[in-house]
Motif scaffolding. Structure first.
Motif, PDB file in Angstrom:
ATOM      1  N   MET A  37       0.560  -1.369   0.123  1.00  0.00           N
ATOM      2  CA  MET A  37       0.200  -0.357  -0.022  1.00  0.00           C
ATOM      3  C   MET A  37       0.907   1.415   0.630  1.00  0.00           C
ATOM      4  SD  MET A  37      -3.037  -0.101  -0.013  1.00  0.00           S
ATOM      5  CE  MET A  37      -3.239   1.775  -1.357  1.00  0.00           C
ATOM      6  N   ARG A  38       2.224   1.570   0.776  1.00  0.00           N
ATOM      7  CA  ARG A  38       2.711   2.392   0.754  1.00  0.00           C
ATOM      8  C   ARG A  38       3.844   2.476  -0.548  1.00  0.00           C
ATOM      9  NH1 ARG A  38       3.243   0.599   7.144  1.00  0.00           N
ATOM     10  NH2 ARG A  38       4.800  -0.431   6.091  1.00  0.00           N
ATOM     11  N   GLY A  57       1.767   3.990  -2.697  1.00  0.00           N
ATOM     12  CA  GLY A  57       1.152   5.614  -2.431  1.00  0.00           C
ATOM     13  C   GLY A  57       2.406   6.535  -3.043  1.00  0.00           C
ATOM     14  N   ALA A  76      -6.691   1.130   0.314  1.00  0.00           N
ATOM     15  CA  ALA A  76      -6.534   2.227   1.681  1.00  0.00           C
ATOM     16  C   ALA A  76      -7.515   1.726   2.369  1.00  0.00           C
ATOM     17  CB  ALA A  76      -6.712   3.301   1.108  1.00  0.00           C
ATOM     18  N   PHE A  85      -5.418   2.316   5.578  1.00  0.00           N
ATOM     19  CA  PHE A  85      -4.839   3.608   5.284  1.00  0.00           C
ATOM     20  C   PHE A  85      -5.613   5.119   5.294  1.00  0.00           C
ATOM     21  CE2 PHE A  85      -1.578   0.710   4.532  1.00  0.00           C
ATOM     22  CZ  PHE A  85      -0.774   1.160   5.190  1.00  0.00           C
ATOM     23  N   VAL A 131      -7.728   7.463   3.321  1.00  0.00           N
ATOM     24  CA  VAL A 131      -8.192   7.647   1.886  1.00  0.00           C
ATOM     25  C   VAL A 131      -7.415   9.769   1.594  1.00  0.00           C
ATOM     26  CG1 VAL A 131      -9.260   5.903   1.496  1.00  0.00           C
ATOM     27  CG2 VAL A 131      -9.798   8.279   2.104  1.00  0.00           C
ATOM     28  N   PHE A 160      -3.483  10.254   1.296  1.00  0.00           N
ATOM     29  CA  PHE A 160      -3.012   8.472   0.916  1.00  0.00           C
ATOM     30  C   PHE A 160      -1.705   8.319   0.734  1.00  0.00           C
ATOM     31  CE2 PHE A 160      -2.433   5.551  -3.083  1.00  0.00           C
ATOM     32  CZ  PHE A 160      -2.637   4.359  -2.067  1.00  0.00           C
TER      33      PHE A 160
END
Length: 413
Positions: A303-304, A307, A329, A334, A336, A339
């Motif tokens: 996810m990072r 981003g 996310a 995370f 949104v 982000f």
């Protein structure tokens, strides 16, 4: 999310015999240059209008934004009299006929979006009735009625059934449920691709691991839909074990995705004759799948990575890409609205690609700048490369398929 299968990959798969050519009707005529103002995105919606609209509405609803009434009305207006949805009908006032290319993916996505918004029971009931009528004897669904079952289509239909309060395991055809179909596509532990799901068996009945199919099937096997679910932590490391039920098969798929993401922090897509490249859409789908299986922590690095790298892909790909990122996310915990840590608001970016939502917050206001963003971000190509989309259209047209398969059904491994 899973955004539906690229024309380039589908065409290549059909031409090489990896996937049987679907039984499909010709697509509706190309839409006029002037697209409906209620539609999200500005790219040609012939093959994905309902899909991207559904994802956009689902993402907005998930984060508490009330979509524009016109956007919802456009989606409901795309339904055919028998309950099915085509990817795009340029003239909704014209009845669907034998040439209208309806499919399970767009129908199931529309059901999920409209069920989440509420107040559309008649539309969703008719759509679910049609989906049940085209279920295969192995318990699953193909992209088009009569086509062989695949993991992606079966999973998105499971999500639709669950969205309207039905028990997918009780939707049986030929003595088989959709969970039986997914179990049949799960690759046993210990061998090549063990734990993963195949999209479909090859012509010899063999199963090959497919990351996109695996991400979809993990969510489907858990009885969830396109929004996934923020599950409690599993409490154990992802690992493969003999699967005798859909839950274990989902955990096995999650273990495969965890391993696949560990190498580079993201998934890769391989096009025939091209070098591997980052697959942003499948990476987002894998994050959502892991989070839904209780492995959000294991999905955090991916996810990072998204981003830090998503901007060019999402701007090119448009509303479905922003929606995928929002759903992934949100499921993974995370923010949104921030982000990438620089104040980047995914919700604002999504809203800018379509009619201004009814939510009375700053991010829902479509300013002149946001309108310009919509003009720039209208594409809906999973690869984020316009030329590949164009080539794919001609490839598919050349072999007589007449439609693009949704991003939730990409057949790349």
């Amino acid at each position: 999310m899973n955004i539906r299968r690229s024309a380039v990959v589908l065409a290549a798969a059909v031409l090489t015999g990896a996937v049987a050519a679907p039984v499909a009707h010709a697509a509706d005529p190309s839409p006029s240059a002037s697209l409906p103002t209620a539609l999200y995105g500005t790219a040609d919606p012939t093959y994905d209008g309902v899909w991207r609209q559904s994802l956009a509405l689902l993402a907005q609803d998930t984060v508490g934004v009330t979509p524009a009434a016109a956007a919802v009305e456009w989606l409901t207006g795309q339904q055919c009299a028998d309950g099915s949805f085509a990817p795009y009908r340029a003239d909704p006032g014209k009845d669907c006929d034998a040439k209208t290319a309806v499919d399970t993916n767009n129908t199931a996505a529309a059901v999920q979006a409209l069920a989440a918004l509420g107040g559309h029971d008649a539309v969703t009931a008719k759509a679910v009735g049609w989906l049940k009528s085209v279920q295969n004897k192995d318990g699953g669904w193909g992209y088009v009625p009569g086509g062989p079952s695949d993991a992606n289509s079966t999973s998105v239909v499971i999500g639709a059934l669950a969205a309207v309060g039905e028990q997918p395991g009780e939707t049986v055809k030929g003595g088989k449920s959709p969970y039986d179909a997914l179990l049949g596509l799960s690759i046993p532990c210990g061998g090549k691709g063990g734990g993963a799901f195949a999209y479909q068996p090859d012509e010899k009945g063999k199963l090959a691991a497919n990351d996109d199919a695996t991400a979809a099937a993990v969510v489907g096997a858990l009885g969830k839909g396109l929004t996934g679910a923020a599950a409690k932590p599993a409490g154990t490391e992802p690992a493969c074990a003999q699967a005798t039920d859909p839950e274990q098969a989902a955990r096995n798929g999650a273990a495969h995705l965890h391993t696949a993401l560990a190498k580079d922090g993201h998934l890769l897509s391989a096009l025939p004759g091209a070098e591997d490249q980052p697959d942003y859409g499948n990476t987002a789908d894998a994050v959502l799948a892991l989070a839904t299986a209780g492995y959000a922590d294991e999905a955090a690095d991916a996810m990072r990575w998204l981003g830090a790298h998503y901007q060019g892909w999402a701007k090119q790909s448009g509303p479905a890409a922003y929606a995928q990122l929002i759903l992934a996310a949100d499921a993974a915990g995370f923010d949104v609205r921030d982000f990438d840590g620089s104040g980047d608001d995914l919700v604002k970016r999504l809203n800018a690609t379509g009619p201004a939502p009814r939510a009375a917050d700053a991010s829902a206001t479509q300013t002149t700048e946001a309108a310009e963003d919509k003009k720039d971000a209208g594409g809906d190509d999973d690869f984020g490369v316009g030329v590949l989309w164009t080539v794919g259209v001609f490839l598919v047209a050349g072999i007589g398929i007449g439609f693009l398969v949704s991003g939730r059904g990409k057949s790349r491994s």
